[in-house]
Design an enzyme around this catalytic site. Structure first.
Site, mmCIF file in Angstrom:
data_model
loop_
_atom_site.group_PDB
_atom_site.id
_atom_site.type_symbol
_atom_site.label_atom_id
_atom_site.label_comp_id
_atom_site.label_asym_id
_atom_site.label_seq_id
_atom_site.Cartn_x
_atom_site.Cartn_y
_atom_site.Cartn_z
ATOM 1 N N LYS A 10 -25.461 0.182 12.966
ATOM 2 C CA LYS A 10 -25.541 0.062 11.506
ATOM 3 C C LYS A 10 -26.964 0.258 10.990
ATOM 4 O O LYS A 10 -27.152 0.792 9.910
ATOM 5 C CB LYS A 10 -24.891 -1.251 11.067
ATOM 6 C CG LYS A 10 -25.770 -2.342 10.591
ATOM 7 C CD LYS A 10 -24.947 -3.567 10.321
ATOM 8 C CE LYS A 10 -25.318 -4.716 11.245
ATOM 9 N NZ LYS A 10 -26.643 -5.274 11.021
ATOM 10 N N ARG A 63 -24.599 -12.716 6.677
ATOM 11 C CA ARG A 63 -23.873 -12.819 7.940
ATOM 12 C C ARG A 63 -22.736 -13.826 7.851
ATOM 13 O O ARG A 63 -21.858 -13.844 8.708
ATOM 14 C CB ARG A 63 -24.804 -13.277 9.063
ATOM 15 C CG ARG A 63 -25.703 -12.191 9.587
ATOM 16 C CD ARG A 63 -26.631 -12.758 10.632
ATOM 17 N NE ARG A 63 -27.865 -12.002 10.692
ATOM 18 C CZ ARG A 63 -28.113 -11.032 11.561
ATOM 19 N NH1 ARG A 63 -27.211 -10.711 12.451
ATOM 20 N NH2 ARG A 63 -29.245 -10.386 11.544
ATOM 21 N N ARG A 100 -29.209 1.115 26.760
ATOM 22 C CA ARG A 100 -30.384 1.363 25.924
ATOM 23 C C ARG A 100 -31.678 1.095 26.703
ATOM 24 O O ARG A 100 -31.788 0.115 27.416
ATOM 25 C CB ARG A 100 -30.306 0.429 24.715
ATOM 26 C CG ARG A 100 -31.201 0.808 23.580
ATOM 27 C CD ARG A 100 -31.142 -0.239 22.488
ATOM 28 N NE ARG A 100 -29.912 -0.195 21.720
ATOM 29 C CZ ARG A 100 -29.513 -1.184 20.916
ATOM 30 N NH1 ARG A 100 -30.215 -2.286 20.816
ATOM 31 N NH2 ARG A 100 -28.404 -1.059 20.220
ATOM 32 N N ARG A 157 -33.907 -4.600 27.680
ATOM 33 C CA ARG A 157 -34.159 -5.981 27.278
ATOM 34 C C ARG A 157 -33.408 -6.964 28.144
ATOM 35 O O ARG A 157 -32.245 -6.750 28.491
ATOM 36 C CB ARG A 157 -33.750 -6.177 25.811
ATOM 37 C CG ARG A 157 -34.761 -5.584 24.869
ATOM 38 C CD ARG A 157 -34.585 -6.051 23.464
ATOM 39 N NE ARG A 157 -33.314 -6.731 23.224
ATOM 40 C CZ ARG A 157 -32.865 -6.991 22.015
ATOM 41 N NH1 ARG A 157 -33.538 -6.606 20.976
ATOM 42 N NH2 ARG A 157 -31.731 -7.630 21.849
ATOM 43 N N ARG A 198 -22.604 -12.867 21.985
ATOM 44 C CA ARG A 198 -23.111 -12.528 20.653
ATOM 45 C C ARG A 198 -22.010 -11.949 19.777
ATOM 46 O O ARG A 198 -21.901 -12.250 18.593
ATOM 47 C CB ARG A 198 -24.241 -11.493 20.759
ATOM 48 C CG ARG A 198 -25.602 -12.058 21.098
ATOM 49 C CD ARG A 198 -26.738 -11.259 20.458
ATOM 50 N NE ARG A 198 -26.765 -9.829 20.771
ATOM 51 C CZ ARG A 198 -27.559 -9.278 21.699
ATOM 52 N NH1 ARG A 198 -28.373 -10.019 22.401
ATOM 53 N NH2 ARG A 198 -27.525 -7.981 21.910
#
Ligand SMILES: [Zn+2]
Length: 220
Positions: A13, A88, A127, A160, A171
């Protein structure tokens, strides 16, 4: 043109928000960036934000709304903005609506970007970033020329630590729990568009711009 972007971490997004912002010459506003700006400018509010974040706590809604109200009343927001990462929760959406009402402005469209969990996990775990220049790669979708080395800096790429499959899934569960009532709230307001983010990022961008064209007043 005032746009809110909703979507789980990893749906892309942020990239879509950047493309909208660039195309319509409106600012891309992320609350994460606003917090970092306040902290690095060492403002009174930045010190408060820093105190919460350094303890791993969420920044309270009143503080976020306060920072956001100042940002949205900026001159560069006159023709609109893309809001990314806020609200959120349902409570934050209600606070945001109150604030916008006081400012006498309204949101034109809420874009909800979604993607299946397996693809989100694959996108995030693949990633890799360059610690030197910040370039972002993906081991399958956008690999560096040489294995795990930045094309520009010749530096070893990093993934990460908090991007493990378990943490990402946790999450996502938290996100879905909070966003379900939020999505209901906005879809009941008749300015809500759902966009599927599967496939190449350019295809999603195309769907986003199609949706914006059909859902916005011609006068913009
Ligand atoms: Zn680099």
């Amino acid at each position: 043109m005032r746009i809110i972007m909703l979507g789980a971490p990893g749906v892309g997004k942020g990239s879509q928000a950047s493309r909208i912002a660039e195309s319509f010459a409106i600012p891309h506003i992320s609350t994460g960036d606003l917090f970092r700006e306040q902290i690095s400018a060492n403002t009174a509010i930045g010190q408060k934000v820093s105190a919460f974040m350094s303890q791993g706590m969420l920044v309270p809604d009143e503080i976020t709304i306060d920072i956001l109200a100042k940002r949205l009343s900026g001159r560069d927001c006159q023709n609109g903005f893309v809001l990314d990462g806020f609200p959120r929760t349902l409570q934050q959406a209600a606070s945001l609506d109150r604030m916008l009402e006081e400012m006498n402005i309204s949101i034109d469209v809420v874009l909800n970007i979604s993607l299946d969990d397996a693809t989100i996990v694959r996108r995030i775990t693949g990633r890799r970033t360059c610690p030197s220049c910040g370039a972002i790669y993906h081991i399958d979708d956008c690999p560096p020329k040489e294995n795990d080395v930045c094309d520009r800096c010749n530096v070893a790429l990093m993934s990460r630590a908090d991007d493990s499959v378990e943490i990402i899934q946790k999450r996502l569960q938290v996100y879905y729990k909070l966003s379900r009532p939020l999505i209901e709230y906005y879809s009941g307001k008749g300015r809500f568009v759902h966009i599927e983010s599967a496939g190449p990022i350019e295809d999603t961008t195309e769907r986003v711009f199609e949706a914006l064209e059909t859902s916005l007043p011609q006068s913009v």
